[in-house]
Design a protein around this motif. Structure first.
Motif, PDB file in Angstrom:
ATOM      1  N   ARG A  50      -1.406  -5.621  -1.893  1.00  0.00           N
ATOM      2  CA  ARG A  50      -0.789  -5.357  -0.576  1.00  0.00           C
ATOM      3  C   ARG A  50       0.478  -4.796  -0.375  1.00  0.00           C
ATOM      4  N   SER A  51       1.410  -5.647  -1.138  1.00  0.00           N
ATOM      5  CA  SER A  51       2.920  -5.293  -0.853  1.00  0.00           C
ATOM      6  C   SER A  51       3.203  -3.997  -1.429  1.00  0.00           C
ATOM      7  N   LEU A  52       2.899  -3.603  -2.696  1.00  0.00           N
ATOM      8  CA  LEU A  52       2.987  -2.166  -2.966  1.00  0.00           C
ATOM      9  C   LEU A  52       2.333  -1.112  -2.249  1.00  0.00           C
ATOM     10  N   ARG A  53       1.106  -1.594  -1.781  1.00  0.00           N
ATOM     11  CA  ARG A  53       0.172  -0.446  -0.907  1.00  0.00           C
ATOM     12  C   ARG A  53       1.059  -0.239   0.660  1.00  0.00           C
ATOM     13  N   GLU A  54       1.385  -1.435   1.074  1.00  0.00           N
ATOM     14  CA  GLU A  54       2.185  -1.307   2.419  1.00  0.00           C
ATOM     15  C   GLU A  54       3.548  -0.257   2.227  1.00  0.00           C
ATOM     16  N   SER A  55       4.214  -0.630   1.184  1.00  0.00           N
ATOM     17  CA  SER A  55       5.340   0.269   0.926  1.00  0.00           C
ATOM     18  C   SER A  55       5.001   1.654   0.919  1.00  0.00           C
ATOM     19  N   MET A  56       3.872   2.087  -0.013  1.00  0.00           N
ATOM     20  CA  MET A  56       3.430   3.407  -0.193  1.00  0.00           C
ATOM     21  C   MET A  56       3.209   4.054   1.153  1.00  0.00           C
ATOM     22  N   ASP A  57       2.560   3.234   1.951  1.00  0.00           N
ATOM     23  CA  ASP A  57       1.870   3.673   3.233  1.00  0.00           C
ATOM     24  C   ASP A  57       2.943   3.886   4.169  1.00  0.00           C
ATOM     25  N   ALA A  58       4.317   3.147   4.015  1.00  0.00           N
ATOM     26  CA  ALA A  58       5.289   3.275   5.082  1.00  0.00           C
ATOM     27  C   ALA A  58       5.824   4.707   4.575  1.00  0.00           C
ATOM     28  N   LEU A  59       5.960   4.938   3.350  1.00  0.00           N
ATOM     29  CA  LEU A  59       6.438   6.322   2.528  1.00  0.00           C
ATOM     30  C   LEU A  59       5.633   7.392   3.377  1.00  0.00           C
TER      31      LEU A  59
END
Length: 184
Positions: free
Chosen positions: A154-163
């Motif tokens: 979740r933490s990494l996925r949310e960050s990539m989704d934001a980008l």
């Protein structure tokens, strides 16, 4: 096993450059050649750490999910192989094959790259934007061996989704927790 948190390199830091041996292909890999069009994930992992073993499946899933959207992934092992021979290049190749890593698994023999990234533990995650500026560092998610929380990334996925959505990467960012890098 010592629980070590990430050191949390300052956001906005430019990715330290490197050229390292890919234990999968046998080629020398340069960061600039692996830069993703949307972003680049650099992760410090190793073969034997129970925290890395715990997340291996999700690492493969995330890489497969996001490579098609313009992200590239690079795994690096910087452990001292004299005292931890299970983390040596020959076993890294085998480990990558057994886990179906869809990314290069690089060997940082001198540990200079780990020091340049201020890496402290395995796993340790760094997400850089398309200009190789750091936008996220820390944990994959809240799951740890034995805590009963499912792996989601979740933490990494949310960050990539934001980008992907041209949005600000969420904060606060939690440090990763894992085994300390085995320094020489």
């Amino acid at each position: 096993m010592s629980l070590t948190p990430s050191t949390m390199l300052p956001l906005g830091t430019t990715a330290p450059d490197f050229t390292l041996l890919d234990t999968v292909s046998g080629d020398m890999i340069h960061l600039q050649d692996q830069k993703g069009a949307r972003g680049t994930v650099v992760m410090f992992i190793c073969n034997h750490c129970p925290f890395v073993i715990h997340v291996n499946e999700e690492l493969v899933r995330i890489a497969n999910d996001y490579r098609v959207t313009g992200f590239n992934f690079i795994a690096i092992s910087s452990n001292d192989v004299v005292n931890y021979p299970q983390d040596g290049p020959d076993r890294m190749n085998q480990h990558a094959d057994e886990n179906d890593y869809p990314f290069p698994y690089l060997y940082d023999e001198t540990q200079e790259v780990a020091r340049a990234y201020n890496a402290a533990c395995t796993p340790d995650f760094y997400l850089f934007d398309d200009r190789l500026k750091l936008v996220y560092r820390g944990q994959l998610d809240d799951s740890r061996p034995g805590n009963g929380i499912p792996l989601t990334g979740r933490s990494l996925r949310e960050s990539m989704d934001a980008l992907l959505g041209n949005k600000k990467v969420p904060e606060p960012q939690k440090p990763s927790i894992g085994c300390n890098i085995k320094w020489k």
